[in-house]
Design a protein around this motif. Structure first.
Motif, mmCIF file in Angstrom:
data_model
loop_
_atom_site.group_PDB
_atom_site.id
_atom_site.type_symbol
_atom_site.label_atom_id
_atom_site.label_comp_id
_atom_site.label_asym_id
_atom_site.label_seq_id
_atom_site.Cartn_x
_atom_site.Cartn_y
_atom_site.Cartn_z
ATOM 1 N N ASP A 164 0.826 -1.218 0.000
ATOM 2 C CA ASP A 164 0.000 0.000 0.000
ATOM 3 C C ASP A 164 0.856 1.263 0.000
ATOM 4 N N SER A 197 3.050 2.155 2.248
ATOM 5 C CA SER A 197 3.537 2.536 3.576
ATOM 6 C C SER A 197 4.914 1.921 3.823
ATOM 7 N N GLY A 220 -2.656 -9.187 6.379
ATOM 8 C CA GLY A 220 -2.289 -7.776 6.450
ATOM 9 C C GLY A 220 -2.803 -6.948 5.293
HETATM 10 N N1 LIG Z 1 0.160 -5.542 4.204
HETATM 11 C C1 LIG Z 1 0.969 -5.047 5.305
HETATM 12 C C2 LIG Z 1 0.504 -3.732 5.837
HETATM 13 C C3 LIG Z 1 -0.170 -3.661 7.008
HETATM 14 C C4 LIG Z 1 -0.565 -2.423 7.504
HETATM 15 C C5 LIG Z 1 -0.250 -1.313 6.771
HETATM 16 C C6 LIG Z 1 -0.609 -0.013 7.286
HETATM 17 C C7 LIG Z 1 -0.387 1.189 6.686
HETATM 18 C C8 LIG Z 1 -0.881 2.122 7.540
HETATM 19 C C9 LIG Z 1 -1.393 1.436 8.615
HETATM 20 O O1 LIG Z 1 -1.249 0.119 8.460
HETATM 21 N N2 LIG Z 1 0.377 -1.374 5.596
HETATM 22 C C10 LIG Z 1 0.741 -2.573 5.129
#
Ligand SMILES: NCc1ccc(-c2ccco2)nc1
Length: 329
Positions: free
Chosen positions: A80, A82, A220
């Motif tokens: 995503d 991040s 996730g």
């Molecule tokens: N697929 C792994 C993952 C999990 C959480 C998050 C995430 C971003 C902002 C808050 O949580 N990003 C990627």
């Protein structure tokens, strides 16, 4: 030994958080247990204060059992967009009654804005394979890998629920948590993921379509990301559904009736994702238009069976036997 942790959904089931104890005295952190990655990282006292917004932070200087892994660093970027990075301590980590005394705890020195904004999430606990852990110069083992030798059975299970608390269990299979039989599929861990192939799907009462969908079981990831052909076939059954580029996916009227999505597990088992789960969330505060829980897996190279799919099943992750078990519930 066994352990169990509750998986509490955040708004719209965007992610699930589980209380984990780290260090001595035990500090409880609410972590996102992520079968799609293999780093255990936590918000820490080493972050600039500007990147912390309500999260609980791990301070290794306050843990009598913390030992710095000298020279070790890590940095990770998620699908995503991040990201986070930092250094590494070896400390005690527990989920329920299951304690790993020498677990690599990756302390964040920087996190991206998405993590700072996610005020209830104190970090991630990766449950994919060690090969994709990002610690350098020496990659570190996951909590599950470290726990395998002491677990009653070398497995963990995910029982996520729709807008309700579920559980991650380690070391046992709770036969009261599912219905019927568990169907096992072989896992291809060559890319570090819990990757499997579903041979086909059906849309509500529609006919069964044989088409291989190679994908990963990823707690996730929020949504169910599938091949374009399957996504087109699905939204063809939803009056008024359309692809909206500015939103980055398929949207429809929140009042639309969404068909169930059924995917095959082996040749004679099926998991049914209720249409309700595929009406993911409103795109704005008016609640008129909603965003689909099924979207395209474009550009990833495989499908992602994220929370929208996983919360319809009881899933067994079996590392030593390289297999994934699926059951209805
Ligand atoms: N697929 C792994 C993952 C999990 C959480 C998050 C995430 C971003 C902002 C808050 O949580 N990003 C990627």
């Amino acid at each position: 030994v066994t352990g169990s942790g509750v998986a509490s959904p955040q708004q719209y089931d965007v992610e699930y958080l589980t209380p984990i104890s780290v260090g001595t005295p035990p500090l409880v952190l609410n972590l996102n247990l992520d079968t799609g990655s293999s780093d255990l990282w936590v918000f820490s006292s080493e972050l600039p204060p500007s990147e912390i917004n309500g999260q609980t932070v791990y301070d290794p200087t306050k843990s009598t059992s913390a030992k710095k892994l000298e020279g070790a660093t890590w940095e990770i970027e998620y699908g995503d967009g991040s990201s986070s990075e930092g250094d590494v301590y070896i400390d005690s980590v527990a989920i329920g009654d299951l304690t790993v005394t020498a677990q690599a705890v990756q302390a964040a020195k920087n996190v991206s804005a998405e993590f700072t904004a996610d005020t209830h999430d104190d970090g991630l606990l990766g449950l994919a394979f060690n090969t994709i852990n990002t610690v350098q110069p020496t990659r570190q083992k996951t909590f599950y890998d470290n726990a395998q030798s002491i677990l009653d059975a070398p497995v963990f299970t995910a029982d996520l629920k729709d807008d309700a608390p579920g559980h991650y269990n380690f070391g046992y299979i709770d036969s009261s948590a599912y219905t019927g039989n568990i169907s096992y599929l072989p896992v291809d861990s060559s890319q570090g993921f819990w990757m499997f192939t579903s041979p086909g799907y059906a849309i509500s009462k529609g006919g069964y379509k044989i088409t291989e969908m190679k994908g990963i079981a990823d707690t996730g990831t929020t949504l169910l990301l599938l091949p374009t052909s399957v996504v087109l076939a699905y939204y063809k059954q939803v009056d008024g559904a359309r692809y909206e580029g500015t939103q980055g996916g398929y949207i429809f009227a929140c009042s639309a009736t969404l068909p169930d999505f059924v995917f095959a597990v082996g040749n004679n088992a099926r998991i049914t994702v209720p249409g309700k789960y595929i009406n993911y969330a409103p795109t704005d505060s008016s609640g008129t238009t909603c965003f689909g829980g099924i979207q395209k897996d474009i550009g990833i190279g495989f499908s992602i069976f994220g929370d929208v799919a996983l919360k319809a099943a009881f899933v067994v992750f079996d590392g030593p036997n390289q297999q994934l078990g699926w059951a209805a519930k």
